[in-house]
Design an enzyme around this catalytic site. Structure first.
Site, mmCIF file in Angstrom:
data_model
loop_
_atom_site.group_PDB
_atom_site.id
_atom_site.type_symbol
_atom_site.label_atom_id
_atom_site.label_comp_id
_atom_site.label_asym_id
_atom_site.label_seq_id
_atom_site.Cartn_x
_atom_site.Cartn_y
_atom_site.Cartn_z
ATOM 1 N N GLU A 64 33.572 58.691 88.178
ATOM 2 C CA GLU A 64 34.250 58.041 87.051
ATOM 3 C C GLU A 64 34.097 58.874 85.801
ATOM 4 O OE1 GLU A 64 33.006 54.100 86.054
ATOM 5 O OE2 GLU A 64 32.844 53.480 88.131
ATOM 6 N N GLU A 70 27.289 51.423 90.504
ATOM 7 C CA GLU A 70 26.302 51.678 89.445
ATOM 8 C C GLU A 70 25.105 50.727 89.565
ATOM 9 O OE1 GLU A 70 28.471 51.517 85.738
ATOM 10 O OE2 GLU A 70 29.090 53.599 85.940
HETATM 11 C C1 GAL Z 1 31.573 51.979 84.484
HETATM 12 C C2 GAL Z 1 32.009 51.049 85.609
HETATM 13 C C3 GAL Z 1 33.516 50.927 85.677
HETATM 14 C C4 GAL Z 1 34.088 50.725 84.303
HETATM 15 C C5 GAL Z 1 33.660 51.859 83.412
HETATM 16 C C6 GAL Z 1 34.240 51.795 82.029
HETATM 17 O O1 GAL Z 1 30.283 51.676 84.119
HETATM 18 O O2 GAL Z 1 31.533 51.496 86.841
HETATM 19 O O3 GAL Z 1 33.842 49.864 86.520
HETATM 20 O O4 GAL Z 1 33.657 49.507 83.787
HETATM 21 O O5 GAL Z 1 32.258 51.847 83.306
HETATM 22 O O6 GAL Z 1 33.855 52.895 81.248
#
Ligand code: GAL
Length: 667
Positions: free
Chosen positions: A314, A161
C-alpha cells in the site's frame, strides 16, 4: 530452516512479464456491477495486473453468523482472471461485522483504562478472544475451501496490518500462559521483573495482569514482556489462519502487510513466517525528510526478506486523509516514490486503493481512480506509470545486500521508549535516521534488521561465521544481549568497523541495568567506561577530529577511556575534558563510540571517517538526488525542480528535474 526462495520473482517469471506487478487494493463490494465492468477496463489501460481483494469484506461475505454469500466474489475473481490480473486474496479478519460484537461483547478490545472499543470504525477485535478466533477460522475455512487453487489467486493476504491489542481478561489469561512458558515458575519471573521494587512481588502467575491504568509508572519489564506477548499473540492469529491455507494448498503464497518500523509487532520474529514480505508505506509529500524515512524503511523490508524481492502493498497515489493537513503527491512524486521502492527490491508496486471510496471514513483518501473519474490528470499519470514500470529491467535483478549493517532490535526500541527514562530526546528511530543520513545522501545502500541476523549464525563453539559486512552500526542499542557482544567482537577482530551510538548497552533483556560501567560488555569492547548519563540543559562545545569544534546537544554520557583513544572531547561545562567520541583498535578492525547527540554535520564527519576505514566513500550527492543500486543497475532520482548532474557508470549524467535516470553499472 526456511528456504529463502524468491517467491515473488518466481510468480512474476511465471507470468512472463518483464516489470514488477502493478496494482492496488480493490474493494468491489463498495460498488455496483456496472462499475466493476468499467474497473476492469481502467485496470487494463493502467497495466494493472495485481489486486488485493476483500480486505474489509467480512460483513459482505458473511452477513449473518454462518450464512455465507460468496457469489459476488466468484464473479469478481472470474472477471479479474479473464483479464489476466493476479489476485492477492484477503482473509477479511481485520474488521469483524457488528454481529460479532453483538453476540460476543468479549470479542471487542479493551483499552488500558477498561474502555471498550466498539464497532462503527474498523479493527474492533481482541486477538485473545476465543469468539473472535473461532469466527476468523470459520470464514477462513470457507474461503480456503472455495478459492484454494483458483486460477486468479496468486497470493493470500491474512488480515491487514496486524496491530491490535486488548487489556481485558482474555488477554490476561493468554498473557499468563505466555509468561508461564517463558519463565517456568513465578520466582524466575519475579527475579526477571525486579518485583522487589515497589512491592510488586507476585505470589503466582494468577496475580499477573496486563498493563492497565496505574497510579504511576508501570514496571518496565512488565511493559516489555507485554509488548513481546502482543507481538506473539498477533503472530499466532496470523499463523493459525496461514496454517488453514497451507493445509489445503501447501504451495500457496501467504503473507500479511507489515508497517515498516512498527511498535506493536516485532517483524524480526515474523519475517520467516511470511512467504513474501509485504509492507505499507505512506510518504508525506509535504516533508522532504520523508525520502530518507522511506529509503531506510524499504531497506528494512529488503533485509527482513533476506534480500529477496518484496511487495509494496500500500501507498497513496495522491493524498491520505489521516494527517492533519493532507498535501497530495504530485504525479512526479508518486512516480519517484514507486521507483524508489522498486529500486529497493519491491517487485509489486501496489496502492491503497483502486477506486476512491464514495462514502465512509476514507472518502477523502486518494486512489488510482479519483472521484472525478478517469478523465483526470491523476488517472492519466497512473496509466503512464503502469506503462513505464511494465518495461523495467530492474525486476529480474536480486535486490541484493550491502556491506553495511544497521542493528535495529525491536525490543531495544520498545524498551528505550518507555516512561521513566533519562530523556525523551533520545529516540531510537530518530537515531537510526540520523546515523543513516550520511549513507542516504551518498547513495550508499545499507541493510538494517534485528541483531539476530548477526548472532543466529553463531556456531556451537560460539564463533560466528564471517558476516558479509564490513561496517556494523548500532545507532542506539539501549537493550543489549550479551551474545551480541561476542558476535561483534569477532566481527571487529576480523577487520570490521563497528560504530556505536550513545546510551547503548544500558539494560539487559529484562530492562535491568547493566551494572559496573561496562555496558554489558559493549563498552568494554569499545574500550571505555561509563559513569553516568547526562542530559544537557543547553548545548556544549566539543573539539576533536582534526581539532574541529562541534556542538553536542541534549545528551552526553560521562565517559572515560580504558583501552580506547579519545578522538573528540567536551571542552566546556561540568564535563569539560571528558571523551565524547572514542576509537579502539582491536585485531584487524576498530570500534568507535559516540557518547552524545551530535549536530548532524559533526555526525556526518564522524560517520564518514568510520566508513572510510571500510573503504566506503560517503561523498554526498547533489541535494535532492537519491541514488539506489539494484543488481547491475543504478537509478538516480532527482526530486528537485532543477536538473542535476550525477556520476553514473563512470560518466557524468544529467538528471532532469523531478525525473529519474536508470543506467547499467556492472559491479
Ligand atoms: C492503511 C490500511 C488501508 C487504508 C490506508 C489508508 O493503514 O491498511 O486499508 O486504510 O491505511 O492510508
Amino acid at each position: 530452516m526456511p528456504r529463502y526462495r524468491d517467491e515473488l520473482s518466481h510468480l512474476r517469471d511465471r507470468r512472463g512479464t518483464r516489470g514488477p506487478f502493478f496494482g492496488a487494493d480493490y474493494n468491489p463490494e463498495q460498488w455496483p456491477r456496472d462499475v466493476h465492468a468499467e474497473d476492469l477496463d481502467l485496470m487494463d489501460r493502467a497495466h494493472i495486473d495485481f489486486v488485493t481483494v476483500g480486505v474489509f469484506s467480512w460483513a459482505r461475505l458473511e452477513p449473518e453468523p454462518g450464512r455465507f454469500d460468496l457469489e459476488w466474489l466468484d464473479l469478481v475473481l472470474g472477471d479479474l482472471h479473464s483479464r489476466g490480473i493476479s489476485v492477492d486474496l484477503a482473509l477479511p479478519v481485520a474488521s469483524p461485522p457488528p454481529w460479532l460484537g453483538v453476540l460476543h461483547p468479549d470479542s471487542l478490545p479493551r483499552t488500558r483504562s477498561g474502555t471498550t472499543l466498539w464497532w462503527g470504525s474498523r479493527n474492533q477485535f481482541n486477538p485473545s478472544s476465543p469468539a473472535y478466533r473461532e469466527a476468523a477460522r470459520r470464514i477462513t475455512e470457507v474461503l480456503v475451501d472455495r478459492y484454494a487453487g483458483h486460477p486468479a489467486v496468486a497470493m493470500w493476504h491474512v488480515g491487514n496490518e496486524y496491530g491490535q491489542l486488548s487489556h481485558d481478561e482474555h488477554t490476561a489469561r493468554a498473557f499468563r500462559t505466555w509468561l508461564r512458558r517463558r519463565y517456568g515458575d513465578i520466582d524466575a519471573l519475579n527475579q526477571a521483573w525486579g518485583t522487589t521494587v515497589w512491592s510488586l512481588w507476585l505470589r503466582d502467575f494468577e496475580d499477573v495482569i496486563p498493563p492497565r491504568d496505574t497510579p504511576y509508572l508501570v514496571n518496565p519489564a512488565l511493559e516489555l514482556d507485554f509488548a513481546r506477548f502482543v507481538s506473539d499473540e498477533l503472530l499466532d492469529c496470523y499463523l493459525e489462519l496461514a496454517r488453514i491455507i497451507r493445509g489445503t494448498d501447501p504451495d500457496a503464497l501467504v503473507t500479511t502487510n507489515f508497517m515498516g518500523f512498527f511498535p506493536l509487532a516485532d517483524y524480526g520474529g515474523w519475517m520467516d513466517h511470511v512467504d513474501v514480505v509485504a509492507d505499507d508505506h505512506y510518504t508525506d509529500p509535504a516533508d522532504p525528510a520523508t525520502r530518507l524515512t522511506a529509503s531506510l524503511t524499504h531497506s528494512y523490508l529488503r533485509t527482513l526478506g533476506r534480500a529477496r524481492s518484496w511487495v509494496l502493498m500500500e501507498q497513496a497515489a495522491g493524498a491520505v486523509n489521516w494527517r492533519p493537513h493532507n498535501v497530495p503527491k504530485t504525479a512526479a512524486q508518486n512516480r519517484l516514490d514507486s521507483w524508489r521502492a522498486h529500486a529497493h527490491g519491491a517487485d509489486a508496486i501496489s496502492y491503497f486503493q483502486f477506486r476512491q471510496a464514495a462514502s465512509g471514513p476514507e472518502a477523502f483518501h486518494s486512489a488510482l481512480v479519483p472521484h472525478a473519474g478517469a478523465d483526470t490528470a491523476r488517472y492519466r499519470a497512473v496509466v503512464e506509470l503502469g506503462r513505464e514500470l511494465a518495461t523495467s529491467s530492474l525486476a529480474g535483478q536480486a535486490p541484493g545486500s550491502s556491506r553495511v549493517f544497521f542493528v535495529h532490535d525491536w525490543e531495544s526500541w520498545r524498551a528505550g521508549t518507555g516512561r521513566g527514562r533519562v530523556t525523551d530526546a533520545l529516540d531510537p528511530i530518530a537515531q537510526n535516521e540520523a546515523y543513516y543520513a550520511p549513507f542516504f545522501h551518498a547513495g550508499q545502500k545499507v541493510d538494517i534488521g534485528p541483531s539476530t541476523l548477526l548472532t543466529d549464525q553463531a556456531e556451537p563453539s560460539g564463533t560466528a561465521p564471517e558476516t558479509p559486512y564490513d561496517l556494523v552500526v548500532l545507532p542506539h542499542q539501549f537493550l543489549l544481549r550479551p551474545e551480541l557482544v561476542t558476535a561483534l567482537e569477532q566481527f571487529v577482530r576480523r577487520g570490521g568497523q563497528l560504530l556505536i551510538g550513545p546510551h547503548s548497552g544500558v539494560v539487559d533483556q529484562h530492562v535491568r541495568a547493566h551494572l559496573g560501567g561496562t555496558g554489558g560488555g559493549l563498552l568494554e569492547l569499545a574500550g571505555i567506561f561509563r559513569e553516568e548519563p547526562w542530559p544537557l540543559a543547553a548545548p556544549v562545545a566539543a573539539a576533536g577530529i582534526d581539532d574541529a569544534s562541534m556542538q553536542v546537544h541534549s545528551f552526553v554520557e560521562v565517559l572515560r577511556t580504558t583501552t580506547a583513544q579519545a578522538r573528540c572531547s567536551l571542552t566546556e561545562g561540568p564535563l569539560a575534558g571528558r571523551p565524547l567520541i572514542t576509537r579502539r583498535e582491536l585485531g584487524e578492525g576498530a570500534v568507535w563510540y559516540v557518547g552524545g547527540l551530535l549536530e548532524q554535520g559533526a555526525l556526518q564527519a564522524v560517520i564518514s571517517a568510520v566508513a572510510a576505514g571500510s573503504g566506503i566513500d560517503l561523498a554526498p550527492l547533489p541535494d535532492e538526488v537519491e541514488l539506489i543500486r539494484r543488481g547491475d543497475w543504478v537509478i538516480a532520482l532527482n526530486h528537485g525542480r532543477e536538473s542535476a548532474r550525477v556520476r553514473l557508470g563512470g560518466r557524468d549524467i544529467e538528471v532532469a528535474g523531478e525525473d529519474l535516470v536508470i543506467r547499467r553499472e556492472p559491479r
